[in-house]
Scaffold this active site. Structure first.
Site, PDB file in Angstrom:
ATOM      1  CE  LYS A  11     -70.319 -33.845  24.033  1.00  0.00           C
ATOM      2  NZ  LYS A  11     -70.821 -33.019  25.182  1.00  0.00           N
ATOM      3  CG  ASP A  70     -54.849 -41.430  31.782  1.00  0.00           C
ATOM      4  OD1 ASP A  70     -55.203 -40.895  30.717  1.00  0.00           O
ATOM      5  OD2 ASP A  70     -53.699 -41.880  31.950  1.00  0.00           O
TER       6      ASP A  70
END
Length: 203
Positions: A11, A70
Site C-alpha cells: 500500500k 521492481d
C-alpha cells in the site's frame, strides 16, 4: 477516468504513485484488490525483467493497463548485492528488520559503504505495448537505523546532501529524490503520452 492496476500488495507504493498522478485523470488499484491475481514468481535477472513479468501478468488476467515496479538496494562493497534479492535478503520470508540486520552485519568494519537504490517500472497495455523506465538514488549505508517513515532499507540509507536517512524524509521530500519517484516521473510521462495518442485517434 483512466484505470490502472499497480501489480503490488504494498500500500505504501500505491500511495506514492497515487500522490504523483493527476487525481481527476487516473484511478489506481492495487493487485490486492483482485483476489483472482496470484503472486508472480520473480525469475528475471534484472529489476526490469521482474517488473515486466508482473505487469504482463496483470494485463493478461484483467485486460487493463498495468504498472509494476521492481526495486532494490545495490551496495558497492557487496558487488551489487542484495540487488534483485533485496526483499528476501535474509530469507524467503520478507522481513525488513531481518534484512537490515543482515546488511549491517555484512558491512561491519567496512569503510566503503557506497550504495544506490534502483527502481525499474514496467507499463503494459492490453494492445501489447510495453514500456520500461528506470530511476536510481545514490547514498551510503548508515551504521544504524534512523527514522520512522518509509519501509525496507530506508532507515539505513543515508543521504549526505540532506543529512537524513530516507526514513527521515517526508513524503514530499522523498518524492523529489527517491529512485522510485524518479522512475514514477518517467512512467507518468509515458502514461500521459499514450493517453494523448489515444485521444488523437478518437478525433
Amino acid at each position: 477516468m483512466n484505470k490502472i492496476v499497480f501489480a503490488t500488495h504494498n500500500k505504501n507504493k500505491v500511495a506514492e504513485l497515487t500522490s504523483m498522478l493527476p487525481a481527476k485523470s487516473w484511478s489506481v488499484q492495487a493487485a490486492s484488490d483482485f483476489p483472482e491475481l496470484e503472486d508472480v514468481e520473480e525469475t528475471g535477472n534484472s529489476f526490469a525483467e521482474n517488473a515486466l513479468l508482473k505487469a504482463r501478468y496483470v494485463t493478461k488476467m484483467l485486460g487493463q493497463i498495468a504498472i509494476a515496479d521492481d526495486s532494490g538496494l545495490t551496495v558497492e562493497y557487496l558487488k551489487g548485492a542484495p540487488g534483485i534479492y533485496s526483499a528476501r535478503y535474509a530469507g524467503e520470508t520478507k522481513n525488513d528488520q531481518a534484512n537490515n540486520k543482515k546488511l549491517i552485519k555484512a558491512l561491519v568494519g567496512i569503510e566503503n559503504r557506497v550504495a544506490a537504490f534502483c527502481c525499474a517500472i514496467a507499463i503494459t497495455y492490453p494492445n501489447g505495448k510495453e514500456f520500461v523506465v528506470e530511476g536510481s538514488c545514490p547514498g551510503i549505508i548508515g551504521l544504524e537505523a534512523r527514522g520512522n517513515n518509509g519501509f525496507g532499507y530506508d532507515p539505513l540509507f543515508y543521504l549526505p546532501e540532506m543529512g537524513k536517512t530516507m526514513a527521515e524524509l517526508t513524503m514530499e521530500e522523498k518524492n523529489k529524490i527517491s529512485h522510485r519517484a524518479k522512475a514514477f516521473s518517467l512512467a507518468l510521462k509515458v502514461l500521459q503520452r499514450e493517453e494523448e495518442i489515444v485521444k488523437l485517434h478518437r478525433l
